[in-house]
Design a protein around this motif. Sequence first.
Motif, short mmCIF file in Angstrom:
data_model
loop_
_atom_site.label_atom_id
_atom_site.label_comp_id
_atom_site.label_asym_id
_atom_site.label_seq_id
_atom_site.Cartn_x
_atom_site.Cartn_y
_atom_site.Cartn_z
N ILE A 88 -36.97 135.12 77.98
CA ILE A 88 -37.26 134.70 76.55
C ILE A 88 -36.01 134.79 75.74
CG2 ILE A 88 -38.85 135.47 74.98
CD1 ILE A 88 -40.61 137.19 76.55
N LYS A 89 -36.01 133.51 75.02
CA LYS A 89 -34.67 133.34 74.32
C LYS A 89 -34.68 134.37 73.24
CE LYS A 89 -35.15 129.11 73.29
NZ LYS A 89 -35.51 127.79 72.75
N PRO A 90 -33.58 134.62 72.65
CA PRO A 90 -33.52 135.35 71.44
C PRO A 90 -34.02 134.87 70.17
CG PRO A 90 -31.06 135.14 72.60
CD PRO A 90 -32.05 134.21 73.36
N GLY A 91 -34.81 135.65 69.68
CA GLY A 91 -35.94 135.06 68.57
C GLY A 91 -37.13 134.48 69.01
N GLY A 92 -37.35 134.55 70.51
CA GLY A 92 -38.59 134.12 71.15
C GLY A 92 -39.83 135.19 70.83
N MET A 93 -40.87 134.77 71.57
CA MET A 93 -42.05 135.81 70.91
C MET A 93 -42.64 135.95 72.55
SD MET A 93 -43.64 133.56 68.05
CE MET A 93 -43.25 131.84 68.63
N LEU A 94 -43.03 137.27 72.50
CA LEU A 94 -43.87 137.61 73.66
C LEU A 94 -45.64 138.14 73.16
CD1 LEU A 94 -44.41 138.52 76.54
CD2 LEU A 94 -43.35 140.79 75.96
N LEU A 95 -46.30 137.75 73.63
CA LEU A 95 -47.89 138.10 73.30
C LEU A 95 -48.50 138.83 74.39
CD1 LEU A 95 -50.24 137.88 71.50
CD2 LEU A 95 -50.96 135.56 72.59
N ILE A 96 -48.92 140.20 74.40
CA ILE A 96 -49.41 140.85 75.33
C ILE A 96 -50.47 141.28 75.01
CG2 ILE A 96 -46.98 141.60 76.21
CD1 ILE A 96 -47.66 144.25 74.64
N ASP A 97 -51.48 141.35 76.30
CA ASP A 97 -52.88 142.01 76.16
C ASP A 97 -52.59 143.58 75.98
OD1 ASP A 97 -55.29 143.42 76.41
OD2 ASP A 97 -55.97 141.55 77.12
N SER A 98 -52.58 143.94 74.74
CA SER A 98 -52.53 145.46 74.45
C SER A 98 -53.38 146.46 75.17
CB SER A 98 -52.69 145.85 73.02
OG SER A 98 -53.87 145.39 72.55
N ASP A 99 -54.54 145.92 75.87
CA ASP A 99 -55.02 147.11 76.63
C ASP A 99 -54.66 147.07 78.09
OD1 ASP A 99 -57.16 147.56 74.50
OD2 ASP A 99 -58.51 145.94 75.22
N PHE A 100 -53.74 146.24 78.48
CA PHE A 100 -53.43 146.20 79.94
C PHE A 100 -52.03 146.24 80.01
CE2 PHE A 100 -57.58 144.35 79.97
CZ PHE A 100 -58.11 145.05 80.97
N VAL A 101 -51.02 145.93 79.05
CA VAL A 101 -49.82 146.07 79.09
C VAL A 101 -49.20 147.33 78.22
CG1 VAL A 101 -47.54 145.08 78.82
CG2 VAL A 101 -49.22 143.38 79.41
N LYS A 102 -49.13 148.31 78.89
CA LYS A 102 -48.71 149.39 78.20
C LYS A 102 -47.10 149.80 77.94
CE LYS A 102 -53.09 150.74 77.57
NZ LYS A 102 -53.49 150.65 76.26
N LYS A 103 -46.52 149.22 78.87
CA LYS A 103 -44.96 149.36 78.97
C LYS A 103 -44.21 148.14 78.58
CE LYS A 103 -41.32 150.22 82.10
NZ LYS A 103 -41.46 149.23 83.16
N GLU A 104 -44.08 148.01 77.31
CA GLU A 104 -43.56 146.71 76.72
C GLU A 104 -42.42 146.21 77.34
OE1 GLU A 104 -43.58 146.15 72.39
OE2 GLU A 104 -45.34 147.43 72.49
N PRO A 105 -42.23 145.16 77.72
CA PRO A 105 -40.62 144.49 77.97
C PRO A 105 -40.03 144.75 76.76
CG PRO A 105 -42.35 143.19 78.89
CD PRO A 105 -43.10 144.28 77.90
N GLN A 106 -38.71 145.04 77.03
CA GLN A 106 -37.63 145.09 75.86
C GLN A 106 -36.81 143.70 76.04
OE1 GLN A 106 -38.01 147.53 73.67
NE2 GLN A 106 -39.66 147.81 74.84
N GLY A 107 -36.43 143.36 74.67
CA GLY A 107 -35.37 142.31 74.53
C GLY A 107 -35.41 141.82 73.18
N ASP A 108 -34.60 140.79 72.95
CA ASP A 108 -34.31 140.31 71.77
C ASP A 108 -35.50 139.23 71.01
OD1 ASP A 108 -33.12 139.58 69.10
OD2 ASP A 108 -31.44 138.60 70.00
N PHE A 109 -36.67 139.53 71.37
CA PHE A 109 -37.50 138.74 71.04
C PHE A 109 -38.78 139.52 70.22
CE2 PHE A 109 -37.83 140.01 75.26
CZ PHE A 109 -38.91 140.89 75.57
N LYS A 110 -39.63 138.99 69.60
CA LYS A 110 -40.83 139.58 68.71
C LYS A 110 -42.15 139.57 69.78
CE LYS A 110 -43.61 139.31 64.79
NZ LYS A 110 -43.99 138.54 63.55
N THR A 111 -42.52 141.08 69.88
CA THR A 111 -43.79 141.22 70.52
C THR A 111 -44.95 141.37 69.57
OG1 THR A 111 -42.34 142.33 72.32
CG2 THR A 111 -44.75 142.88 72.46
#
Length: 182
Positions: A88-111
Amino acid sequence: MSSRYELRFSGAGGQGLITAGIILAEAAAIVEGQYAVQSQSYGPEARGGASKSEVIISNEPIDYPKATSVDACLALTQEAADKYATGIKPGGMLLIDSDFVKKEPQGDFKTIKFPIISTAKNEVGREIVANVVALGAMVALTSIVSREAGEQAVVARVPEAFTELNKKAYNTGYEKVKSLIA
C-alpha cells in the motif's frame, strides 16, 4: 485522478471479492468510460483460503495489469490482511473488517475499520451480500467511480430477483463509510 489507481479486495475464497472487483472494473470501464483491468489470485483451497482481486483504473491505456503500488486495499479476514495489506503506497488506505481483523497491519497508510460482514448480516439482512457492502464501502472511500456508476454496475451484474437486496447492500456500505470518513 492520477493516471493509474490501484485497488485490492482481499478476504477468504468464497466471499465474493473477485466478483466485487469485476463489478468495480465494469463500473469504471463500461459505465464511466475509463480504462480498467481486473486480475485475481487465490490459494489452491479456493474456498476458505486467502484470495484477492485487484482492479486498476486509469484515464490512459493500462500497460501492466498487476498492482504495484496499491492506493486502497480491503481486507475482510486476518489472513488476508497479513498476506495482502502489503504494497500500500504511503498515504494510501486500508479498509478492514473490524470484527475479523484484530491485528492491524502497520504502514504509512490510513486504516479505516468497519464491520462489513456483520453489517451485511444484521442491517441488510443477508451475509452473502457482504462483498457488495464492501464494494459500496470502497467506492465511498476512494471516489474512484461515482456512487451511481457503482450501483448501475451492481444492478447489471446481479440476477433481477436480487436487485433490491444488492442495491441496499451497496448503498449501506457506501453510506456507512461516508459517515465514518466525514
